[in-house]
Design an enzyme around this catalytic site. Structure first.
Site, PDB file in Angstrom:
ATOM      1  N   LYS A 159       0.845  -1.204   0.000  1.00  0.00           N
ATOM      2  CA  LYS A 159       0.000   0.000   0.000  1.00  0.00           C
ATOM      3  C   LYS A 159       0.879   1.252   0.000  1.00  0.00           C
ATOM      4  O   LYS A 159       1.926   1.277   0.677  1.00  0.00           O
ATOM      5  CB  LYS A 159      -0.907  -0.040   1.247  1.00  0.00           C
ATOM      6  N   SER A 175     -10.020   2.199   2.610  1.00  0.00           N
ATOM      7  CA  SER A 175      -9.049   2.866   1.770  1.00  0.00           C
ATOM      8  C   SER A 175      -8.072   1.939   1.049  1.00  0.00           C
ATOM      9  O   SER A 175      -7.443   2.365   0.086  1.00  0.00           O
ATOM     10  CB  SER A 175      -8.243   3.848   2.621  1.00  0.00           C
ATOM     11  N   SER A 188     -10.482  -0.109   6.873  1.00  0.00           N
ATOM     12  CA  SER A 188      -9.845  -0.090   5.547  1.00  0.00           C
ATOM     13  C   SER A 188      -9.161  -1.368   5.105  1.00  0.00           C
ATOM     14  O   SER A 188      -8.738  -1.450   3.958  1.00  0.00           O
ATOM     15  CB  SER A 188      -8.825   1.041   5.481  1.00  0.00           C
TER      16      SER A 188
HETATM   17  N1  GLN Z   1     -13.517   4.658   5.886  1.00  0.00           N
HETATM   18  C1  GLN Z   1     -12.925   5.113   7.111  1.00  0.00           C
HETATM   19  C2  GLN Z   1     -12.486   6.551   6.980  1.00  0.00           C
HETATM   20  O1  GLN Z   1     -12.682   7.097   5.969  1.00  0.00           O
HETATM   21  C3  GLN Z   1     -11.790   4.227   7.496  1.00  0.00           C
HETATM   22  C4  GLN Z   1     -10.548   4.452   6.750  1.00  0.00           C
HETATM   23  C5  GLN Z   1      -9.416   3.599   7.208  1.00  0.00           C
HETATM   24  O2  GLN Z   1      -9.621   2.603   7.902  1.00  0.00           O
HETATM   25  N2  GLN Z   1      -8.216   4.035   6.883  1.00  0.00           N
HETATM   26  O3  GLN Z   1     -11.967   7.114   7.884  1.00  0.00           O
END
Ligand code: GLN
Length: 491
Positions: free
Chosen positions: A78, A158, A182
């Site tokens: 990532k 994400s 995410s």
């Molecule tokens: N969807 C969540 C956010 O936008 C979680 C994102 C994540 O876990 N990095 O904060």
């Protein structure tokens, strides 16, 4: 694509060890698959030369009988993980061109064990999002499509690039991070397995920070056992991260296949939310039945503060983000817009040009909830809610060994479908943020498909440091679900 991209990590490691194929061959097969899959936009940087050099070194170690536990396994990373000399930009314009002079602890651990880096994977900007649409590099397209439709779907976010690359056979496994879901939600949207370990299991050192008290790294893989193999290498205490736990790393793969007979599984009644598609309900009931068949005892439990989790998360995460992202000022990293008159102008212009809309929204919310006069009303209150949520889990774990829930309230949705409405987007995280707020391990694995043939995920939540039980339960569910569907290749 070549069969060498269509095998599990476990099988690949066995094939490499027994010299049925070389690290160079399996790496080349992945490089070709990645080139052919550019329409998915999963990789934001391909590093074939580095991959082949790492593969050659792996082959040399295998020849000498010095193979590490991941020797020769090609993985995707990532874009949030700092990789020495290789683009690490969190898919933000403000970090474009940033090449760290150091390597994150998690990726160092993978290279120590012999893994090969294929490149950097697309993601929501600074990991803020649930659809990969906030990426400065454009959205990732889910390799899965609804039956009878060409509509482009999100792979979730994400870690959209991580999930899509694993689902489309563009890596044997991938690193990901999870602040509010995410790892798990993209795994659910792509029919893959993802685990967010206990907070502190993996070092955060060298991972670009979003919300430091919630951020955790973990793997996305095609099987439960593959996820266990990867997590074992990624984990471990690191003196460079003061929140990393000085705990022994268990042999996670040895938990897969263990009997789950007699384990007590909690089903939290508050997770039966209004408006949840009937198919998700059905899958959840199916998961409960599978665990019952495997000899588990099912217990209804209550997590009474669940309904406050999303609001608390969307205060705490932006608060920490607003502080963490203060460092991007045009002076030290990446972008600098320097035509201003004063230092303040450079800061303002750089940040205005460098951050996308969702990141700006989080910084504004975070700054607001931390400001004098609002700190007690919002931030402090959210911290108190967080404590209550953690206490709910502590009480539940007096009665049960793990919890079973759906991972997300829907299957993968269309690109653009939720992007105009931040609240609709945030609702995706309803079943996942509680786990981050409490610092617990959570795993998502595919349980079945919906009427359109799209994968749906089941989530297992465990006690702190008890990932082992999740791997045993995950193994049992995986066996019962026998999920063999794969996305049909259209790219
Ligand atoms: N969807 C969540 C956010 O936008 C979680 C994102 C994540 O876990 N990095 O904060």
């Amino acid at each position: 694509m070549s069969a060498l991209t269509d095998i599990s990590l476990k099988d690949a490691l066995e094939g490499l060890k027994s010299k049925r194929f070389s690290a160079t061959e399996i790496t080349q097969a992945h490089i070709a698959a990645i080139e052919a899959a550019r329409p998915l936009n999963a990789y934001v940087a391909e590093t074939p030369d580095q991959a082949l050099a790492m593969a050659a070194a792996a082959d040399a170690r295998i020849a000498k009988g010095e193979a590490g536990p991941l020797e020769g396994a090609p993985l995707g990373i990532k874009d949030l993980f700092c990789t020495e000399g290789v683009r690490s930009a969190a898919c933000s314009k403000i970090l474009e061109g940033f090449k760290p002079t150091y390597e994150s602890t998690v990726t160092s651990n993978l290279w120590r064990d012999g893994a090969v880096m294929l490149g950097k994977l697309n993601m929501d900007e600074f990991a803020m999002g649930s659809s990969n649409e906030t990426s400065f590099c454009g959205p990732v397209i889910n390799p899965w499509r609804s039956r009878d439709s060409n509509q482009k779907l999100t792979p979730g976010g994400s870690s959209g690039g991580s999930a899509a690359s694993v689902a489309a056979n563009l890596a044997l496994g991938a690193t990901a991070t999870d602040t509010g879901g995410s790892i798990r939600q993209p795994a659910a949207f792509t029919g893959t397995v993802g685990i967010k370990p206990t907070y502190g299991r993996c070092s955060r050192w060298g991972i670009i920070a979003f919300a430091s008290s919630l951020d955790q790294a973990g793997p996305i893989a095609r099987t439960v056992e593959d996820a266990a193999i990867l997590l074992k290498s990624m984990s471990g205490h690191d003196p460079k991260d003061s929140t990393s736990l000085p705990a022994e790393v268990p042999d996670f793969p040895s938990f897969v296949g263990k009997s789950v007979k007699g384990l007590r599984i909690g089903v939290p009644k508050e997770y039966r939310v209004d408006g949840m598609p009937a198919e998700i309900e059905t899958l959840w009931s199916q998961g409960i039945a599978w665990l019952k068949d495997a000899g588990c005892e099912i217990v209804e439990v209550s997590l009474p503060h669940t309904k406050y989790a999303l609001p608390a998360y969307y205060i705490i995460a932006p608060a920490e983000a607003s502080s963490n992202l203060a460092r991007y000022d045009g002076m030290r990293y990446g972008l600098r817009e320097a035509d201003g008159q004063s230092l303040d102008d450079v800061y303002k212009q750089t940040r205005a040009a460098g951050f996308g809309d969702e990141v700006k929204r989080r910084i504004l919310i975070g700054t607001y909830v931390l400001s004098a006069g609002y700190y007690d009303a919002y931030y402090l209150k959210a911290l108190k809610v967080r404590r209550r949520i953690a206490d709910d889990f502590t009480q539940a774990f007096e009665k049960v060994d793990a919890l079973l829930t759906p991972t997300a309230p829907s299957a993968a949705f269309g690109l653009g479908e939720n992007s105009a409405d931040p609240l609709a987007m945030y609702l995706n995280d309803i079943f996942t943020v509680t786990v981050n707020l409490a610092g617990l391990p959570g795993m998502s694995l595919p349980g079945g498909v919906d009427a359109n043939g799209l994968p749906l995920g089941l989530q297992l939540i465990g006690r702190a440091l008890d990932e082992g039980t999740l791997f045993s339960l995950g193994g049992a569910l995986e066996k019962a679900a026998a999920f063999r569907s794969r996305p049909e290749r259209w790219w």
